[in-house]
Design a protein around this motif. Structure first.
Motif, PDB file in Angstrom:
ATOM      1  N   PRO A 219       0.802  -1.220   0.000  1.00  0.00           N
ATOM      2  CA  PRO A 219       0.000   0.000   0.000  1.00  0.00           C
ATOM      3  C   PRO A 219       0.838   1.275   0.000  1.00  0.00           C
ATOM      4  N   THR A 220       0.235   2.342  -0.478  1.00  0.00           N
ATOM      5  CA  THR A 220       0.894   3.644  -0.478  1.00  0.00           C
ATOM      6  C   THR A 220       0.991   4.227   0.926  1.00  0.00           C
ATOM      7  N   TRP A 221       0.138   3.756   1.837  1.00  0.00           N
ATOM      8  CA  TRP A 221       0.000   4.404   3.138  1.00  0.00           C
ATOM      9  C   TRP A 221       0.708   3.695   4.294  1.00  0.00           C
ATOM     10  N   ALA A 222       1.370   2.592   4.041  1.00  0.00           N
ATOM     11  CA  ALA A 222       1.978   1.836   5.146  1.00  0.00           C
ATOM     12  C   ALA A 222       3.170   1.049   4.634  1.00  0.00           C
TER      13      ALA A 222
ATOM     14  N   ALA B 255     -13.013  10.916 -13.445  1.00  0.00           N
ATOM     15  CA  ALA B 255     -14.063  10.702 -14.442  1.00  0.00           C
ATOM     16  C   ALA B 255     -13.624  11.146 -15.830  1.00  0.00           C
ATOM     17  N   GLN B 256     -12.643  12.062 -15.883  1.00  0.00           N
ATOM     18  CA  GLN B 256     -12.184  12.586 -17.173  1.00  0.00           C
ATOM     19  C   GLN B 256     -10.988  11.801 -17.738  1.00  0.00           C
ATOM     20  N   GLY B 257     -10.498  10.787 -16.973  1.00  0.00           N
ATOM     21  CA  GLY B 257      -9.382   9.994 -17.446  1.00  0.00           C
ATOM     22  C   GLY B 257      -8.049  10.354 -16.835  1.00  0.00           C
ATOM     23  N   GLY B 258      -8.065  11.209 -15.844  1.00  0.00           N
ATOM     24  CA  GLY B 258      -6.834  11.558 -15.150  1.00  0.00           C
ATOM     25  C   GLY B 258      -6.460  10.521 -14.102  1.00  0.00           C
ATOM     26  N   ILE B 259      -5.334  10.754 -13.438  1.00  0.00           N
ATOM     27  CA  ILE B 259      -4.843   9.856 -12.391  1.00  0.00           C
ATOM     28  C   ILE B 259      -4.484  10.693 -11.173  1.00  0.00           C
ATOM     29  N   THR B 260      -4.981  10.285 -10.010  1.00  0.00           N
ATOM     30  CA  THR B 260      -4.677  10.966  -8.762  1.00  0.00           C
ATOM     31  C   THR B 260      -4.202   9.945  -7.734  1.00  0.00           C
TER      32      THR B 260
ATOM     33  N   ILE C 136       1.409  -0.771 -11.076  1.00  0.00           N
ATOM     34  CA  ILE C 136       0.609   0.199 -10.334  1.00  0.00           C
ATOM     35  C   ILE C 136      -0.832  -0.288 -10.317  1.00  0.00           C
ATOM     36  N   ALA C 137      -1.386  -0.430  -9.117  1.00  0.00           N
ATOM     37  CA  ALA C 137      -2.784  -0.839  -8.966  1.00  0.00           C
ATOM     38  C   ALA C 137      -3.653   0.415  -8.966  1.00  0.00           C
ATOM     39  N   VAL C 138      -4.668   0.410  -9.806  1.00  0.00           N
ATOM     40  CA  VAL C 138      -5.529   1.576  -9.984  1.00  0.00           C
ATOM     41  C   VAL C 138      -6.924   1.243  -9.494  1.00  0.00           C
ATOM     42  N   GLY C 139      -7.398   1.968  -8.501  1.00  0.00           N
ATOM     43  CA  GLY C 139      -8.754   1.773  -8.009  1.00  0.00           C
ATOM     44  C   GLY C 139      -8.782   1.435  -6.542  1.00  0.00           C
ATOM     45  N   GLY C 140      -9.181   0.184  -6.228  1.00  0.00           N
ATOM     46  CA  GLY C 140      -9.339  -0.221  -4.835  1.00  0.00           C
ATOM     47  C   GLY C 140     -10.750   0.021  -4.345  1.00  0.00           C
TER      48      GLY C 140
ATOM     49  N   ALA D 228      -0.376  -0.025  -4.405  1.00  0.00           N
ATOM     50  CA  ALA D 228      -1.793   0.320  -4.320  1.00  0.00           C
ATOM     51  C   ALA D 228      -2.013   1.558  -3.419  1.00  0.00           C
ATOM     52  N   PHE D 229      -2.679   2.550  -3.927  1.00  0.00           N
ATOM     53  CA  PHE D 229      -3.434   2.630  -5.175  1.00  0.00           C
ATOM     54  C   PHE D 229      -3.256   4.011  -5.795  1.00  0.00           C
ATOM     55  N   ALA D 230      -3.297   4.066  -7.136  1.00  0.00           N
ATOM     56  CA  ALA D 230      -3.644   5.279  -7.852  1.00  0.00           C
ATOM     57  C   ALA D 230      -5.153   5.260  -8.075  1.00  0.00           C
ATOM     58  N   LEU D 231      -5.730   6.419  -8.353  1.00  0.00           N
ATOM     59  CA  LEU D 231      -7.182   6.517  -8.556  1.00  0.00           C
ATOM     60  C   LEU D 231      -7.470   7.190  -9.893  1.00  0.00           C
TER      61      LEU D 231
END
Length: 451
Positions: A33-36, A59-64, A89-93, A53-56
């Motif tokens: 994880p990104t947080w631990a 709705a417009q197709g960007g990545i945060t 890179i895991a996207v979502g979660g 994990a994780f990038a997010l």
């Protein structure tokens, strides 16, 4: 044999010989994880893939959520690649159950293209090996069709650059049907989240059901990666495995502490065998919840994959009858009777020998993941053999003693007695296997037939 002495007890290593390789035989995918967690504490030598994990998506197709220039990610990639481990890179979660960004992005062709281009740029900039698509969860219908379009376009972009596209998916059921079968060809493998189902939340039977669901829908077994939890659940909480070990020193050797249910070493190893023999490997959520050393669940998985040599197994063929040691049923249940049966190619007659110590092994069924066990830890003549989940008992450990004629006697550690076909003259299918004091009868001699 030693001159003038007793027959030699062969070690497991001698019996298994050169067929037993030291390298991991299949995928071991760990989420980080990104947080631990500490990048330097990861047991890289026991993994083949790490999903960060994780990038997010937006709705417009960007990545945060994380950038390709993230220093921690760069450090992870450098350390993993130095040891031959791939990083995705895991996207979502889970994202609190809010998958609206996926829904909107995937439904719009322009937004999908933007997302695909952004993912390609992210992967290239960070030096990654691909993307793990963790949309929780597309539903059957329009949502599933949009998932298919996204997987097709992102998969083509990854493949053309020599990169991977994988996906994390539910164990089975309604949301499983949100992953269309057409997408199986676009994904290199699926990480099956065979946990969080019921209470207890991640049983061995649930793992079997999960693999059967996906394979039954047409997913190649080589793409079905079985997920296992490194955490426990009670009706009201989640608890890391490392915390459970801190609470209870016996936690590694059972599957619950109070009302918190999890997978201890025996269950994790049974699932690892299942993932190795019936699927495309094992996936872990998540690495920072593990311990180090002897109680580590990742270490337990690695032991299975290393000692099984990619699935090397043996049939135990009786000298008197020519029949094989076999699980009645066949059954996956604790307590299922061990008997003899005409030899066949089924896994209920296939046993992997895994070393314990001092020349002893446990005989692990390729059918059930359970081990040969002397019932009730009895030392009496006539005590029956059955199968049981591994608990480390001396009644679950045996040594094969060469008789110098191509056969062995198989001694139980706790009693010193040997495997024996009941009645010693019966050649019938279904005759029970028991323990008995050694008397050099043919019904007590077995050939270890490598498969």
């Amino acid at each position: 044999m030693a001159c003038g002495g007793a027959p030699d007890a062969q070690t497991a290593e001698e019996l298994l010989g050169e067929a037993e390789g030291g390298a991991l035989a299949t995928r071991v995918v760990g989420y980080f994880p990104t947080w631990a967690g500490d990048v330097n504490a990861i047991q890289y030598d026991k993994l083949t893939h790490i999903n960060y994990a994780f990038a997010l998506p937006t709705a417009q197709g960007g990545i945060t959520g994380v950038s390709s220039g993230d220093a921690r990610l760069r450090s992870l990639v450098q350390a993993a690649h130095a040891r031959g481990v791939k990083v995705l890179i895991a996207v979502g979660g889970w994202n609190d159950g809010n998958d609206s960004a996926f829904e909107q992005m995937a439904a719009n062709a322009g937004a999908r293209t933007t997302f695909v281009n952004n993912m390609v740029a992210f992967v290239n900039a960070a030096g990654l090996d691909g993307v793990d698509l963790d949309w929780e969860y597309p539903e059957p219908g329009a949502s599933a069709q949009n998932f298919a379009a996204l997987a097709r376009e992102l998969g083509a972009a990854m493949r053309s650059r020599g990169k991977l596209l994988t996906a994390a998916v539910v164990a089975n059921g309604y949301y499983g049907d949100g992953i269309p079968t057409s997408s199986f060809a676009d994904l290199d493998f699926l990480n099956i989240m065979a946990y969080d189902g019921g209470h207890p939340h991640s049983t061995y039977d649930y793992a079997v059901q999960s693999l059967n669901y996906w394979v039954g829908r047409g997913l190649p077994r080589s793409k079905a990666v079985l997920g296992v939890p490194f955490y426990g659940r009670s009706p009201s909480s989640y608890v890391a495995y490392s915390q459970l070990v801190a609470w209870d020193a016996q936690a590694p050797y059972k599957d619950n502490v109070g009302d918190v249910y999890y997978n201890g070493i025996a269950t994790i190893q049974a699932k690892a065998r299942l993932g190795l023999q019936q699927g495309g490997g094992v996936m872990i959520w998540e690495l920072t919840q593990d311990t180090q050393g002897a109680t580590s669940l990742l270490n337990a998985i690695a032991q299975v994959l290393q000692t099984s040599g990619g699935g090397t197994a043996y049939r135990l063929v009786n000298k008197l009858t020519g029949k094989c040691v076999d699980i009645d049923g066949p059954s996956g249940a604790d307590g299922a009777v061990i008997h003899q049966w005409a030899c066949h190619t089924g896994t209920s007659q296939q046993w992997v020998m895994e070393p314990t110590d001092s020349g002893y092994v446990r005989f692990v069924s390729r059918y059930s993941g359970k081990v040969l066990d002397v019932s009730e830890v009895s030392t009496a003549d006539g005590a029956r053999l059955h199968q049981w989940g591994w608990v480390g008992g001396a009644n679950q450990q045996f040594r094969a003693v060469s008789l110098g004629n191509g056969f062995h006697r198989i001694e139980a550690r706790h009693s010193g007695k040997v495997l024996d076909v009941a009645n010693c003259w019966s050649s019938g299918d279904g005759t029970a296997v028991q323990q008995w004091v050694w008397s050099n009868n043919d019904c007590q001699q077995f050939r270890l037939e490598a498969l």
